[in-house]
Design a protein around this motif. Structure first.
Motif, PDB file in Angstrom:
ATOM      1  N   ILE A 108      -3.455   4.691   5.590  1.00  0.00           N
ATOM      2  CA  ILE A 108      -3.829   4.102   6.884  1.00  0.00           C
ATOM      3  C   ILE A 108      -5.248   4.556   7.221  1.00  0.00           C
ATOM      4  CG2 ILE A 108      -3.197   3.804   9.316  1.00  0.00           C
ATOM      5  CD1 ILE A 108      -0.950   2.871   7.538  1.00  0.00           C
TER       6      ILE A 108
ATOM      7  N   MET B 126      -8.511  -0.007   9.000  1.00  0.00           N
ATOM      8  CA  MET B 126      -7.403  -0.969   8.900  1.00  0.00           C
ATOM      9  C   MET B 126      -7.334  -1.832  10.157  1.00  0.00           C
ATOM     10  SD  MET B 126      -3.619   0.048   7.629  1.00  0.00           S
ATOM     11  CE  MET B 126      -2.382  -1.168   7.201  1.00  0.00           C
TER      12      MET B 126
ATOM     13  N   TRP C 266      -9.626  -4.874   9.925  1.00  0.00           N
ATOM     14  CA  TRP C 266      -9.223  -6.004   9.074  1.00  0.00           C
ATOM     15  C   TRP C 266      -8.416  -7.018   9.865  1.00  0.00           C
ATOM     16  CZ3 TRP C 266      -6.470  -2.364   5.049  1.00  0.00           C
ATOM     17  CH2 TRP C 266      -7.388  -1.431   4.569  1.00  0.00           C
TER      18      TRP C 266
ATOM     19  N   GLY D   8      -2.768  -3.781   2.348  1.00  0.00           N
ATOM     20  CA  GLY D   8      -2.475  -2.353   2.357  1.00  0.00           C
ATOM     21  C   GLY D   8      -2.953  -1.697   1.077  1.00  0.00           C
TER      22      GLY D   8
END
Lengths: 338, 338
Positions: free
Chosen positions: B46, B50, B53, B72
């Motif tokens: 993580i 993130m 995105w 991921g």
């Protein structure tokens, strides 16, 4: 000779510069000592950064001491010399201060060789540090490659208009951003910069999207604030921001959007400060190129001269409010009268 | 095999990420085709980015398409292979998505060789792109010289704590800025970073003035906002800002003082974005160095693991609020159970 009229900074302005921040004194000038010369100051340059020197905070100039003659970038004529390198009648550039006469070691002055047809004031402006700033900022920090897209802010300003024209000569697609139809017309019609954005009347973001559909390779930045955010957001991969000045911030209170700066990360882009003092070794070579262009008429510039030391405050105000067309100077003394 | 639990982004968060931005689906996984493998995802990284995105705006990742499995960065174990380069039981890094299993071409995966005593999760965090980011950001953009002063923000974070320790190994004076006494104590006592500033409790500007009396040569910047202004204002001549991330801006509304950026001009300083994808050619060499340090115990790191895909939202929230200690991962499946 008469008493020397001198403008001394006596208070640090918070925002606007006013007459109340200066005291005008009239003192007899000492005679030049050995190795020194006396210079009649003719022109005083008013760069946007002059406002910064008045702050207590150090910039690339030490802060102007209160009570002293205000620092001034001058062009003058030698009146008397006690150094063999200079004789009366020589034109010189120096830091003569905001005053009628100055005494300086000959080694601190730079002798000029004015060419016919090029106005004397150009030698203390576009054909001097401003030209060096435009040329070296663009080439050394911007590292342009022919065909790339260059956007220049304060593009009708002294440095900006040179950066635009040098960019074109180097084969770049040039977009100039300036304030008002008159400045934009001058850039387009006189300087030959086809792509001009009027930030006072145009939708800058929309125009940038039209004029730079693939993004911006080099931003030559003189202003800062929201327009700089727009340029940064449109940087191409490995784009470069030549940070030459941030005139919008000089009176304080202007911000950048931190999220916009993320484009520097996402595009592996670079923003780098340009300090002309790092490039003085290129002075002769670069100013020589610019003089050639000026003499042949392919380098355009505007010089705005206000008359007399009493116009200092007005001149500084004009620069801040973007009212000057091209480089702003104050004429301290008419060259034909000495 | 069971149905594949997948987390799909179905709405773009404006600020905080919540459960409502995802839909969880359970679908049968297709069989791997020729050249493909099926991977059981074990760990999901993580990273702070993130959150980015999920925005519609392009970053260094294309925007996450709505309705698709959320991108991921994963570590997993090969369960079945139709490519000779990988066999069941091989540990691999890849972009396996926020889901239990993934199918990928073998060529898109990176085979790992875990060493005894180093936890598997480290191979998808500090001994991976984060280590490469810390090392190459500091060395390639920061261009450090022994004896210089380095300040790192988010210094207790995964990248930051590595940048601090690599800086020390390179002979720099290192100052770490982190939030809260616990993180600061870890940096000081575990990682050996003597000079630590707690931005939540200390007067950051005053502490910087004490710890960096001659200014800052390199700022390794992960955060942005007011602390970044303080670092920029203290840059030394030819100082460098390694812009690795601006996590404070990811939810919007954060600004920089444009006047602070004038220090870049006054000090001829450089701010440059670091994009790790530009340095993948150095992966083997750099990660090898970091693995050696990790195996010998001279490189410290913290890994925080939340259990199960259901903890994704909590994990993202922890990273944004700086609650995670070191690198944040979600354990999708226990490595001992496969």
């Amino acid at each position: 000779m008469s008493l020397n009229t001198q403008w001394r900074l006596i208070a640090r302005p918070e925002g606007e510069v006013g007459r109340e921040h200066f005291e005008v004194t009239h003192l007899a000038l000492p005679e030049p000592g050995p190795g020194e010369v006396r210079v009649r100051n003719l022109y005083l340059l008013i760069p946007p950064s002059m406002r910064l020197w008045m702050n207590a905070k150090e910039t690339y100039f030490p802060p102007q001491p209160l009570g002293e003659v205000m620092t001034g970038i001058t062009l003058g004529v030698v009146e008397s010399s006690r150094d063999p390198s200079l004789v009366p009648g020589d034109y010189v550039n120096g830091l003569g201060g905001c005053q009628e006469w100055s005494i300086a070691p000959a080694g601190h002055l730079q002798k000029l060789a004015p060419r016919p047809g090029v106005p004397l004031a150009a030698y203390r402006s576009v054909l001097d540090v401003q030209g060096l700033t435009a040329y070296c900022g663009l080439t050394e920090i911007g590292k342009p490659k022919a065909g790339e897209t260059l956007v220049v802010t304060a593009a009708a300003g002294s440095v900006g208009s040179l950066a635009c024209q040098i960019g074109k000569k180097l084969g770049l697609k040039v977009v100039g951003i300036a304030g008002g139809p008159e400045k934009c017309a001058w850039l387009r019609d006189e300087c030959g910069i086809e792509h001009v954005i009027d930030y006072k009347h145009d939708d800058v973001a929309a125009r940038l999207d039209v004029l730079c559909p693939d993004g911006i390779d080099i931003a030559y930045e003189n202003v800062g604030g929201p327009v700089m955010d727009m340029l940064i957001e449109r940087l191409r991969f490995k784009g470069r921001v030549v940070l030459c000045g941030l005139v919008s911030s000089y009176n304080g209170g202007v911000t950048q959007n931190t999220a916009s700066l993320m484009t520097l990360v996402n595009k592996a882009a670079r923003m780098e400060g340009f300090l002309v003092s790092e490039y003085l070794h290129r002075y002769e070579d670069v100013v020589g190129i610019l003089q050639d262009w000026a003499a042949e008429g392919s380098l355009k510039y505007q010089i705005e001269v206000l008359d007399g030391l009493d116009s200092i405050v007005e001149a500084i105000g004009r620069v801040f409010h973007g009212k000057n067309r091209g480089v702003q100077l104050v004429k301290i003394c008419d060259e034909r009268s000495v």
